[in-house]
Design an enzyme around this catalytic site. Structure first.
Site, PDB file in Angstrom:
ATOM      1  N   HIS A   1      -1.089 -11.506   2.800  1.00 16.77           N
ATOM      2  CA  HIS A   1      -0.950 -10.417   1.818  1.00 16.77           C
ATOM      3  C   HIS A   1       0.507 -10.299   1.392  1.00 16.77           C
ATOM      4  O   HIS A   1       1.377  -9.940   2.186  1.00 16.77           O
ATOM      5  CB  HIS A   1      -1.415  -9.092   2.426  1.00 16.77           C
ATOM      6  CG  HIS A   1      -1.451  -7.965   1.438  1.00 16.77           C
ATOM      7  ND1 HIS A   1      -2.630  -7.452   0.925  1.00 16.77           N
ATOM      8  CD2 HIS A   1      -0.464  -7.238   0.846  1.00 16.77           C
ATOM      9  CE1 HIS A   1      -2.362  -6.465   0.088  1.00 16.77           C
ATOM     10  NE2 HIS A   1      -1.043  -6.332   0.019  1.00 16.77           N
TER      11      HIS A   1
ATOM     12  N   HIS B   1       3.243  -9.745  -2.412  1.00 14.25           N
ATOM     13  CA  HIS B   1       3.395  -9.436  -3.836  1.00 14.25           C
ATOM     14  C   HIS B   1       4.575 -10.249  -4.367  1.00 14.25           C
ATOM     15  O   HIS B   1       5.712  -9.769  -4.404  1.00 14.25           O
ATOM     16  CB  HIS B   1       3.617  -7.940  -4.048  1.00 14.25           C
ATOM     17  CG  HIS B   1       2.413  -7.114  -3.747  1.00 14.25           C
ATOM     18  ND1 HIS B   1       1.501  -6.728  -4.699  1.00 14.25           N
ATOM     19  CD2 HIS B   1       1.952  -6.628  -2.562  1.00 14.25           C
ATOM     20  CE1 HIS B   1       0.532  -6.013  -4.129  1.00 14.25           C
ATOM     21  NE2 HIS B   1       0.784  -5.943  -2.831  1.00 14.25           N
TER      22      HIS B   1
ATOM     23  N   GLN C   1      -2.804  -3.020 -10.561  1.00 15.81           N
ATOM     24  CA  GLN C   1      -1.904  -2.067  -9.911  1.00 15.81           C
ATOM     25  C   GLN C   1      -2.092  -0.637 -10.414  1.00 15.81           C
ATOM     26  O   GLN C   1      -1.965   0.320  -9.656  1.00 15.81           O
ATOM     27  CB  GLN C   1      -0.453  -2.502 -10.125  1.00 15.81           C
ATOM     28  CG  GLN C   1       0.611  -1.547  -9.600  1.00 15.81           C
ATOM     29  CD  GLN C   1       0.720  -1.555  -8.092  1.00 15.81           C
ATOM     30  OE1 GLN C   1       1.315  -2.452  -7.513  1.00 15.81           O
ATOM     31  NE2 GLN C   1       0.136  -0.562  -7.432  1.00 15.81           N
TER      32      GLN C   1
ATOM     33  N   HIS D   1      -6.802  -3.680  -1.951  1.00 18.67           N
ATOM     34  CA  HIS D   1      -6.016  -2.648  -1.300  1.00 18.67           C
ATOM     35  C   HIS D   1      -6.974  -1.482  -1.028  1.00 18.67           C
ATOM     36  O   HIS D   1      -7.563  -0.937  -1.960  1.00 18.67           O
ATOM     37  CB  HIS D   1      -4.893  -2.164  -2.217  1.00 18.67           C
ATOM     38  CG  HIS D   1      -3.776  -3.147  -2.404  1.00 18.67           C
ATOM     39  ND1 HIS D   1      -3.973  -4.408  -2.911  1.00 18.67           N
ATOM     40  CD2 HIS D   1      -2.440  -3.032  -2.152  1.00 18.67           C
ATOM     41  CE1 HIS D   1      -2.796  -5.031  -2.968  1.00 18.67           C
ATOM     42  NE2 HIS D   1      -1.854  -4.228  -2.514  1.00 18.67           N
TER      43      HIS D   1
ATOM     44  N   GLU E   1      -4.925   2.897   1.296  1.00 20.90           N
ATOM     45  CA  GLU E   1      -3.505   2.801   1.686  1.00 20.90           C
ATOM     46  C   GLU E   1      -2.876   4.184   1.529  1.00 20.90           C
ATOM     47  O   GLU E   1      -2.101   4.443   0.607  1.00 20.90           O
ATOM     48  CB  GLU E   1      -2.777   1.762   0.832  1.00 20.90           C
ATOM     49  CG  GLU E   1      -1.368   1.469   1.339  1.00 20.90           C
ATOM     50  CD  GLU E   1      -0.593   0.518   0.440  1.00 20.90           C
ATOM     51  OE1 GLU E   1       0.571   0.239   0.777  1.00 20.90           O
ATOM     52  OE2 GLU E   1      -1.142   0.072  -0.588  1.00 20.90           O
TER      53      GLU E   1
ATOM     54  N   ASP F   1       3.612  -8.534   2.904  1.00 21.81           N
ATOM     55  CA  ASP F   1       3.434  -7.564   1.830  1.00 21.81           C
ATOM     56  C   ASP F   1       4.599  -7.573   0.843  1.00 21.81           C
ATOM     57  O   ASP F   1       4.425  -7.867  -0.329  1.00 21.81           O
ATOM     58  CB  ASP F   1       3.211  -6.161   2.398  1.00 21.81           C
ATOM     59  CG  ASP F   1       2.625  -5.196   1.374  1.00 21.81           C
ATOM     60  OD1 ASP F   1       2.234  -5.629   0.282  1.00 21.81           O
ATOM     61  OD2 ASP F   1       2.544  -3.996   1.679  1.00 21.81           O
TER      62      ASP F   1
END
Length: 426
Positions: A57, A59, A152, A210, A213, A309
């Site tokens: 995971h 970005h 997002q 996701h 979270e 992440d």
């Protein structure tokens, strides 16, 4: 004649004095004390030979952008999302590619040869998608980059997001993503899970969302994800990432939830460095840890991986592509200090993560790809303890990175000068 023969290696499962034979980029044999003519021989000297690290995971579209256009002052998840929204209009494809390639260089040096990266699809230009597809093409000879179409801004919150997500998949993005807890209501979040899972089922895609979270003990999207997985026959192809709300949930509810996740074959990815940093920002004391219930998930047979992440981006100002740092944080936060549990933390950044990514040919067995890393440690626990130096990194049997052994020259009063290797020497 072999292309490469590694001998006198220790493997993560505890086998010692092992030899690994390589021909045409694949492992042709793994056995004690192999002897054969070879173009190159490497003496592992009893040290740990591991399959490469895998980051389940990440970005990459945001990586190395720390300070652009400003710093996250509160350190919260929501300010990070807002800050990323400010940065998106300023992005250029050239800068995205440059930063991502730089990060991939860091990764290879750390023995990290497979990354699943979420890529934001809410920019109508799909600039980040184009950039990371180009990066994926460029790094393919030495790193597996798997991309997740990540809305997002919320796939229902943004009226055009579903169309943009489908465009991203058509361009070659591998996995369907989502962020149900960021939709306007919990009902909209549940609907987003349903719609995105249906899209993945129709296109034969993997799913990585996701999920929950937050610190909200009533967030229930992982339950919906498990249900939709079962309903659509997606068992074994779906992952819930973060799941930090599980940290705060009622224990009775969790006792029901964990078997549902296991029954559906849903995997979980925790991101220890970021979860422990971003969560519980509204707490005074005592502060919640915010990481999901890793030992309990493992006890129910759920596949759990750790992800990095973020590295130097709107959400996290630190990081270095070191998955042993990630494993170490996960170990500490989850209090996984038994011998077996510490080895599970090593697996969370190697074999378990590879399983979630559905990587083919991963491992140190006959027929697998000749991808591995020689660590300056004698077992997985020592590797985590020392964040062991990656002495040599191989991709398809070719050395792609190497680092000198970590040593310290000691000049102590009353003692002769010595050199200390940075491992226990057991």
């Amino acid at each position: 004649m072999l292309d490469l023969l590694i001998h006198n290696a220790t493997l993560p499962d505890g086998r010692t004095n092992m030899s690994v034979a390589v021909q045409n980029g694949r492992i042709t044999d793994v056995a004690p004390g192999l002897q054969a003519p070879t173009l190159e021989a490497v003496d592992a000297k009893g040290l740990l030979l591991s399959p490469p690290f895998v980051d389940a995971h990440f970005h990459m579209d945001a990586t190395l952008s720390y300070g652009l256009p400003r710093v996250n002052a509160s350190g919260t998840l929501l300010e990070g999302i807002a800050l990323w929204g400010e940065l998106k209009p300023q992005l250029t494809q050239e800068a995205l590619v440059e930063r991502a390639l730089a990060y991939c260089d860091w990764a290879v040096a750390k023995g990290l040869l497979a990354i699943r990266s979420h890529v934001d699809i809410c920019d109508p230009r799909l600039l980040a998608v184009e950039a990371l597809l180009e990066v994926k093409r460029r790094v393919a000879p030495y790193l597996d980059l798997q991309l997740v179409a990540f809305p997002q801004d919320g796939v229902l919150r943004d009226p055009q997001a579903m169309d943009k997500l489908q465009r991203a998949l058509a361009m070659g993005v591998d996995v369907v993503g989502g962020i149900p807890h960021f939709e306007r209501t919990s009902e909209q979040g549940a609907l987003s899970v349903k719609l995105l899972c249906e899209l993945a089922a129709a296109q034969g895609k993997l799913v990585d969302m996701h999920c929950d979270e937050s610190d909200d003990p009533l967030s229930r999207h992982i339950e919906t994800l498990a249900f939709e997985t079962q309903r659509l026959g997606l068992n074994g192809r779906v992952t819930g990432s973060h799941c930090t709300s599980m940290h705060s949930m009622d224990n009775y509810y969790v006792s029901k939830l964990l078997p549902l996740i296991a029954e559906a074959g849903v995997s979980i990815i925790s991101n220890p460095l970021i979860n422990i940093t971003l969560q519980a920002r509204h707490d005074s004391y005592p502060k919640r840890r915010g990481m999901t219930r890793v030992p309990e998930l493992l006890a129910h047979g759920v596949t759990v991986a750790f992800g990095h992440d973020c590295v130097m981006d709107p959400w996290y100002s630190l990081g270095s592509a070191d998955m042993l740092e990630v494993a170490s944080m996960g170990l500490h936060v989850a209090q996984m200090t038994s011998q077996a549990a510490m080895r599970q933390c090593f697996e969370a950044v190697t074999t378990s993560a590879a399983k979630i990514l559905h990587l083919e040919g991963y491992g140190i067995e006959k027929g697998c790809n000749a991808d591995f890393v020689l660590l300056q440690a004698q077992d997985p626990i020592e590797a985590i303890r020392l964040r062991a130096t990656r002495l040599q990194v191989f991709r398809r049997g070719k050395r792609v990175a190497q680092s000198p052994a970590a040593t310290a020259a000691l000049n102590l009063p009353g003692r002769p000068q010595t050199t200390s290797l940075m491992h226990s020497g057991r």
